[in-house]
Design an enzyme around this catalytic site. Sequence first.
Site, mmCIF file in Angstrom:
data_model
loop_
_atom_site.group_PDB
_atom_site.id
_atom_site.type_symbol
_atom_site.label_atom_id
_atom_site.label_comp_id
_atom_site.label_asym_id
_atom_site.label_seq_id
_atom_site.Cartn_x
_atom_site.Cartn_y
_atom_site.Cartn_z
ATOM 1 C CD GLU A 120 40.372 76.337 -32.500
ATOM 2 O OE1 GLU A 120 40.485 76.768 -33.662
ATOM 3 O OE2 GLU A 120 39.479 76.720 -31.726
ATOM 4 C CD GLU A 180 36.104 80.426 -32.702
ATOM 5 O OE1 GLU A 180 36.378 79.446 -31.980
ATOM 6 O OE2 GLU A 180 36.725 80.691 -33.745
ATOM 7 C CD GLN A 194 38.782 80.339 -30.059
ATOM 8 O OE1 GLN A 194 38.686 79.193 -30.492
ATOM 9 N NE2 GLN A 194 39.070 81.372 -30.829
ATOM 10 C CG ASP A 252 36.620 76.398 -29.486
ATOM 11 O OD1 ASP A 252 35.651 76.229 -28.728
ATOM 12 O OD2 ASP A 252 36.548 77.011 -30.567
HETATM 13 O O1 LIG Z 1 36.465 77.220 -35.634
HETATM 14 C C1 LIG Z 1 37.206 77.485 -34.675
HETATM 15 O O2 LIG Z 1 36.991 77.088 -33.555
HETATM 16 C C2 LIG Z 1 38.374 78.350 -34.801
HETATM 17 O O3 LIG Z 1 38.817 78.915 -33.616
HETATM 18 C C3 LIG Z 1 38.997 78.764 -35.982
HETATM 19 O O4 LIG Z 1 39.827 79.635 -35.858
HETATM 20 C C4 LIG Z 1 38.679 78.224 -37.323
HETATM 21 O O5 LIG Z 1 37.751 79.064 -37.902
HETATM 22 MG MG LIG Z 2 37.894 78.028 -31.912
#
Ligand SMILES: O=C(O)[C@H](O)C(=O)CO
Ligand SMILES: [Mg+2]
Length: 253
Positions: free
Chosen positions: A138, A235, A199, A173
């Site tokens: 990510e 999230e 996300q 994300d």
């Molecule tokens: O912070 C994020 O976007 C995350 O998806 C993660 O997993 C780190 O905490």
């Molecule tokens: Mg994330």
Amino acid sequence: MKFSANLGFLWRELDLSDAIRAAKQAGFSDVECHWPYDTPAKEVREALKETGMTMMGLNTHPGDLDDGDFGLCALPDRMDEGRAAIDQAVAYANATGTKCIHVMAGKSKGAEAAKAFVQNLRYACERAAPFGITILIEPLNTYDVPGYFLTSTAEAQRIIDMVDEPNIKIMFDCYHMQLMQGDLSNTLRDLLPKIGHIQIASVPDRAQPDHGELDYSYVLQLIADLGYSAPIGAEYKPGKPTDQTLGWLKKYL
Ligand SMILES: O=C(O)[C@H](O)C(=O)CO
Ligand SMILES: [Mg+2]
């Protein structure tokens, strides 16, 4: 459209099993978490079975957050810790039927860090494959996590090409990617086959996805129109009791 409650941020006041129950009650179809390791896997498995939900994802251990760590797997001088974090995540994911593991890179840069990340990701892919688990990486934004190794989808694609395993994908994300790159519609369209999980959160305040500079009624419709039907990860940091922030979800129930 289905949504997965990220229990790293939502219902944080509850223990993980009760947070799973709260997510079910609120109308989420699935859940995901950050670091579930303090809760016995058996408890989580039972709460998932009771509610009929799936744990979509969990993260590898971040290391010592108080000491500034945010992942261990792109740190060339901490390979043993990176491997141990992967082993722990695979065991927990297998015991709970979790679909994906986000392998956290950590704060590092340069060719040696990339090499370490690729080696650890190959290891993770090989360990996860027999259980049907997908490995995710990510890109994060540099405001929240200065110094994090992975900050762009271009670099994520380069790493995935180097790893060259079938069970590695990008965790996209929208919050991080809007802050770092913008151009979400074109990027989602181009990258979709390589995306393993999406996300959402408002930008720039990372709260519930019903305000701010991103119009999620447009973005979520686009994602659906592109044929993506897996649960989308909510999230976000609620900033007040989670149940008071769910107006956006009701529209999709
Ligand atoms: O912070 C994020 O976007 C995350 O998806 C993660 O997993 C780190 O905490
Ligand atoms: Mg994330």
